[in-house]
Design a protein around this motif. Structure first.
Motif, PDB file in Angstrom:
ATOM      1  N   SER A  79    -114.137  99.521 -38.906  1.00 21.83           N
ATOM      2  CA  SER A  79    -115.337  99.288 -38.097  1.00 21.83           C
ATOM      3  C   SER A  79    -116.442  98.588 -38.873  1.00 21.83           C
ATOM      4  O   SER A  79    -117.398  98.086 -38.272  1.00 21.83           O
ATOM      5  CB  SER A  79    -115.867 100.620 -37.564  1.00 21.83           C
ATOM      6  N   GLY A  80    -116.327  98.583 -40.198  1.00 18.89           N
ATOM      7  CA  GLY A  80    -117.351  97.942 -41.020  1.00 18.89           C
ATOM      8  C   GLY A  80    -118.502  98.856 -41.386  1.00 18.89           C
ATOM      9  O   GLY A  80    -119.498  98.413 -41.951  1.00 18.89           O
ATOM     10  N   GLU A  81    -118.377 100.144 -41.084  1.00 17.90           N
ATOM     11  CA  GLU A  81    -119.437 101.099 -41.435  1.00 17.90           C
ATOM     12  C   GLU A  81    -119.443 101.410 -42.928  1.00 17.90           C
ATOM     13  O   GLU A  81    -120.499 101.663 -43.507  1.00 17.90           O
ATOM     14  CB  GLU A  81    -119.246 102.406 -40.673  1.00 17.90           C
ATOM     15  N   ILE A  82    -118.255 101.435 -43.525  1.00 19.46           N
ATOM     16  CA  ILE A  82    -118.149 101.804 -44.932  1.00 19.46           C
ATOM     17  C   ILE A  82    -117.372 100.759 -45.716  1.00 19.46           C
ATOM     18  O   ILE A  82    -116.672  99.917 -45.137  1.00 19.46           O
ATOM     19  CB  ILE A  82    -117.456 103.174 -45.101  1.00 19.46           C
TER      20      ILE A  82
ATOM     21  N   ALA B  88    -121.543 111.201 -41.503  1.00 17.94           N
ATOM     22  CA  ALA B  88    -122.922 111.159 -41.012  1.00 17.94           C
ATOM     23  C   ALA B  88    -123.910 111.195 -42.167  1.00 17.94           C
ATOM     24  O   ALA B  88    -124.927 110.477 -42.167  1.00 17.94           O
ATOM     25  CB  ALA B  88    -123.179 112.328 -40.060  1.00 17.94           C
ATOM     26  N   ALA B  89    -123.631 112.019 -43.169  1.00 24.14           N
ATOM     27  CA  ALA B  89    -124.513 112.103 -44.338  1.00 24.14           C
ATOM     28  C   ALA B  89    -124.533 110.795 -45.104  1.00 24.14           C
ATOM     29  O   ALA B  89    -125.584 110.359 -45.593  1.00 24.14           O
ATOM     30  CB  ALA B  89    -124.057 113.243 -45.253  1.00 24.14           C
ATOM     31  N   LEU B  90    -123.380 110.146 -45.196  1.00 27.10           N
ATOM     32  CA  LEU B  90    -123.303 108.862 -45.906  1.00 27.10           C
ATOM     33  C   LEU B  90    -124.062 107.779 -45.153  1.00 27.10           C
ATOM     34  O   LEU B  90    -124.898 107.073 -45.728  1.00 27.10           O
ATOM     35  CB  LEU B  90    -121.835 108.457 -46.081  1.00 27.10           C
ATOM     36  N   LEU B  91    -123.778 107.637 -43.865  1.00 30.16           N
ATOM     37  CA  LEU B  91    -124.414 106.580 -43.079  1.00 30.16           C
ATOM     38  C   LEU B  91    -125.912 106.830 -42.900  1.00 30.16           C
ATOM     39  O   LEU B  91    -126.688 105.883 -42.730  1.00 30.16           O
ATOM     40  CB  LEU B  91    -123.733 106.466 -41.714  1.00 30.16           C
ATOM     41  N   GLY B  92    -126.299 108.110 -42.950  1.00 31.25           N
ATOM     42  CA  GLY B  92    -127.722 108.438 -42.820  1.00 31.25           C
ATOM     43  C   GLY B  92    -128.498 108.295 -44.118  1.00 31.25           C
ATOM     44  O   GLY B  92    -129.718 108.511 -44.138  1.00 31.25           O
ATOM     45  N   GLY B  93    -127.802 107.956 -45.198  1.00 30.77           N
ATOM     46  CA  GLY B  93    -128.473 107.758 -46.480  1.00 30.77           C
ATOM     47  C   GLY B  93    -128.790 109.036 -47.226  1.00 30.77           C
ATOM     48  O   GLY B  93    -129.549 109.022 -48.195  1.00 30.77           O
ATOM     49  N   HIS B  94    -128.189 110.147 -46.804  1.00 30.35           N
ATOM     50  CA  HIS B  94    -128.459 111.426 -47.462  1.00 30.35           C
ATOM     51  C   HIS B  94    -127.602 111.620 -48.718  1.00 30.35           C
ATOM     52  O   HIS B  94    -127.928 112.447 -49.569  1.00 30.35           O
ATOM     53  CB  HIS B  94    -128.210 112.575 -46.487  1.00 30.35           C
ATOM     54  N   VAL B  95    -126.502 110.910 -48.786  1.00 30.85           N
ATOM     55  CA  VAL B  95    -125.640 110.926 -49.971  1.00 30.85           C
ATOM     56  C   VAL B  95    -125.267 109.490 -50.303  1.00 30.85           C
ATOM     57  O   VAL B  95    -125.447 108.574 -49.486  1.00 30.85           O
ATOM     58  CB  VAL B  95    -124.359 111.769 -49.745  1.00 30.85           C
ATOM     59  N   ASP B  96    -124.739 109.298 -51.500  1.00 32.50           N
ATOM     60  CA  ASP B  96    -124.432 107.945 -51.959  1.00 32.50           C
ATOM     61  C   ASP B  96    -122.974 107.544 -51.784  1.00 32.50           C
ATOM     62  O   ASP B  96    -122.669 106.342 -51.690  1.00 32.50           O
ATOM     63  CB  ASP B  96    -124.799 107.830 -53.448  1.00 32.50           C
ATOM     64  N   ALA B  97    -122.085 108.514 -51.784  1.00 35.24           N
ATOM     65  CA  ALA B  97    -120.659 108.182 -51.719  1.00 35.24           C
ATOM     66  C   ALA B  97    -119.881 109.271 -50.995  1.00 35.24           C
ATOM     67  O   ALA B  97    -120.251 110.445 -51.030  1.00 35.24           O
ATOM     68  CB  ALA B  97    -120.100 107.994 -53.130  1.00 35.24           C
ATOM     69  N   GLU B  98    -118.825 108.865 -50.331  1.00 37.00           N
ATOM     70  CA  GLU B  98    -117.921 109.792 -49.650  1.00 37.00           C
ATOM     71  C   GLU B  98    -116.570 109.769 -50.363  1.00 37.00           C
ATOM     72  O   GLU B  98    -115.919 108.727 -50.433  1.00 37.00           O
ATOM     73  CB  GLU B  98    -117.735 109.380 -48.188  1.00 37.00           C
TER      74      GLU B  98
ATOM     75  N   GLY C 118    -122.893  97.379 -46.917  1.00 39.37           N
ATOM     76  CA  GLY C 118    -124.163  96.681 -46.987  1.00 39.37           C
ATOM     77  C   GLY C 118    -125.216  97.396 -47.796  1.00 39.37           C
ATOM     78  O   GLY C 118    -126.366  96.946 -47.879  1.00 39.37           O
ATOM     79  N   GLY C 119    -124.845  98.518 -48.415  1.00 39.21           N
ATOM     80  CA  GLY C 119    -125.782  99.265 -49.244  1.00 39.21           C
ATOM     81  C   GLY C 119    -125.901  98.682 -50.641  1.00 39.21           C
ATOM     82  O   GLY C 119    -125.426  97.584 -50.926  1.00 39.21           O
ATOM     83  N   LYS C 120    -126.489  99.460 -51.543  1.00 39.52           N
ATOM     84  CA  LYS C 120    -126.759  98.948 -52.886  1.00 39.52           C
ATOM     85  C   LYS C 120    -125.556  98.983 -53.814  1.00 39.52           C
ATOM     86  O   LYS C 120    -125.593  98.383 -54.890  1.00 39.52           O
ATOM     87  CB  LYS C 120    -127.918  99.718 -53.514  1.00 39.52           C
ATOM     88  N   TYR C 121    -124.502  99.682 -53.419  1.00 45.44           N
ATOM     89  CA  TYR C 121    -123.312  99.746 -54.272  1.00 45.44           C
ATOM     90  C   TYR C 121    -122.242  98.811 -53.721  1.00 45.44           C
ATOM     91  O   TYR C 121    -121.698  99.015 -52.639  1.00 45.44           O
ATOM     92  CB  TYR C 121    -122.769 101.176 -54.327  1.00 45.44           C
ATOM     93  N   LYS C 122    -121.947  97.772 -54.481  1.00 45.60           N
ATOM     94  CA  LYS C 122    -120.939  96.798 -54.065  1.00 45.60           C
ATOM     95  C   LYS C 122    -119.593  97.066 -54.714  1.00 45.60           C
ATOM     96  O   LYS C 122    -118.557  96.681 -54.172  1.00 45.60           O
ATOM     97  CB  LYS C 122    -121.398  95.374 -54.432  1.00 45.60           C
ATOM     98  N   THR C 123    -119.624  97.702 -55.867  1.00 47.99           N
ATOM     99  CA  THR C 123    -118.399  97.976 -56.617  1.00 47.99           C
ATOM    100  C   THR C 123    -118.440  99.394 -57.174  1.00 47.99           C
ATOM    101  O   THR C 123    -119.495 100.041 -57.195  1.00 47.99           O
ATOM    102  CB  THR C 123    -118.252  96.998 -57.798  1.00 47.99           C
ATOM    103  N   LEU C 124    -117.292  99.847 -57.652  1.00 51.60           N
ATOM    104  CA  LEU C 124    -117.247 101.164 -58.290  1.00 51.60           C
ATOM    105  C   LEU C 124    -118.118 101.174 -59.538  1.00 51.60           C
ATOM    106  O   LEU C 124    -118.778 102.184 -59.835  1.00 51.60           O
ATOM    107  CB  LEU C 124    -115.795 101.507 -58.661  1.00 51.60           C
TER     108      LEU C 124
END
Length: 331
Positions: free
Chosen positions: A227-230, A204-214, A145-151
């Motif tokens: 789970s739909g988190e990522i 945690a860093a990804l879901l918290g918005g501290h980084v952009d990609a895992e 659901g973030g700003k990146y939908k594709t690679l």
């Protein structure tokens, strides 16, 4: 007197020959009797508990325990991107076959390829490989659901903001970090590489918005994907990952990046080849059993067997990739 001396000389030679023959026979009997099922086989995993290497190591430990008919104990020794654990293994292991190293390509390789790490070991001098059993391609995921939908979205953002888009890996020059480096090179971008010791910290860093990609192994992303988190954007392999159905390869999206973790087994140099061969045979037989293949599938690890020779050749190829990356970082 001359005859007496001659007989004495022959007697000494005969005694030496008998002793040598006894030593050879003792070694042969010992190797033929391996394993002693009253002993314990220790599998040292050079990472902390809970990560990909640990999960893979515990899986193969179960397989070996059944096939060899002896107790197999997993010991974790993390730190330094596997350097601490491998160093300890080589210091403590004998050559009797009862202490085995869980190898991970490229994680086990990177410390001794990087001169700044001052590792005291390398493959050719210190390790002999007993084959590989697991394959886990790297992939890249973003927050759902973030700003990146594709690679392409991620790559374009990195092009527009050099060094400001952040990606995570579990350490320098591990497989996921190498995937990031290779994407930077192929796409002509500068994703900033951030390191976290534990996969949970990455998430945690990804879901918290501290980084952009895992950047992580495919089976490390299954839970978050379900789970739909990522949202996993791409897999860095030539074929899609069964663990992540529907996720395209980077190659199919125009970014030919290939990087995976190949999980295998290694012994200290000097371990009799007969013992190495027995472990390899047990590994191959066990991994190919349907019930064990199902166990691998449950954690999302691909059961992919390589012989000791095949794994050695693959290892050398990854050494070359790691060396080129290190040289590129110096420029």
């Amino acid at each position: 007197m001359a005859g007496h001396k001659g007989r004495k000389h022959v007697g000494v030679l005969f005694s030496v020959a008998v002793c040598l023959a006894a030593l050879v026979m003792a070694g042969t009997v010992s190797e033929a009797a391996w394993p002693d099922k009253d002993k314990v086989l220790t599998l040292l995993v050079a990472s902390g508990a809970g990560g990909g290497s640990d999960m893979a190591g515990r899986m193969i430990a179960q397989v070996l325990e059944k096939e060899l008919g002896m107790k197999v104990v997993v010991v974790n020794k993390g730190g330094g991107g596997s350097q601490i654990g491998v160093t300890e293994y080589l210091a403590k292991a004998g050559t009797d076959g009862y202490m085995l190293l869980a190898a991970n390509t490229p994680v086990t390789i990177s410390p001794y390829m990087d001169p700044s790490r001052k590792a005291t070991y390398n493959l050719g001098r210190d390790l002999v490989l007993a084959g590989a059993y697991g394959w886990s391609p790297c992939a890249v995921a973003v927050k759902k659901g973030g700003k990146y939908k594709t690679l392409k979205d991620l790559v374009e953002a990195a092009k527009a903001n050099p060094g400001k888009i952040k990606g995570t890996a579990s350490g320098p020059l591990v497989q996921n970090d190498l995937a990031m480096v290779l994407l930077n090179k192929v796409a002509g971008i500068q994703i900033a590489r951030m390191y976290f010791d534990q996969q949970g910290e990455q998430r945690a860093a990804l879901l918290g918005g501290h980084v952009d990609a895992e950047f992580n192994n495919d089976f490390e992303l299954i839970g978050g994907q379900k789970s739909g988190e990522i949202e996993t954007l791409a897999v860095w392999d030539k074929v899609p990952a069964p663990a992540l159905p529907g996720v395209p390869t980077g190659e199919s999206l125009g970014y030919p990046v290939y990087m995976a973790a190949a999980y295998g087994l290694g012994y200290k140099t000097g371990t009799p080849q007969e013992i190495v061969d027995k472990v390899e045979a047990a590994m191959v037989k066990g991994v190919q059993k349907p019930e064990n293949a199902e166990l691998f599938k449950k954690i999302g690890l691909n059961a992919k067997v390589m012989s000791g020779k095949e794994y050695h050749e693959y290892w050398l190829g990854i050494e070359k990739v790691v060396g080129e990356v290190i040289q590129g970082m110096k420029k």
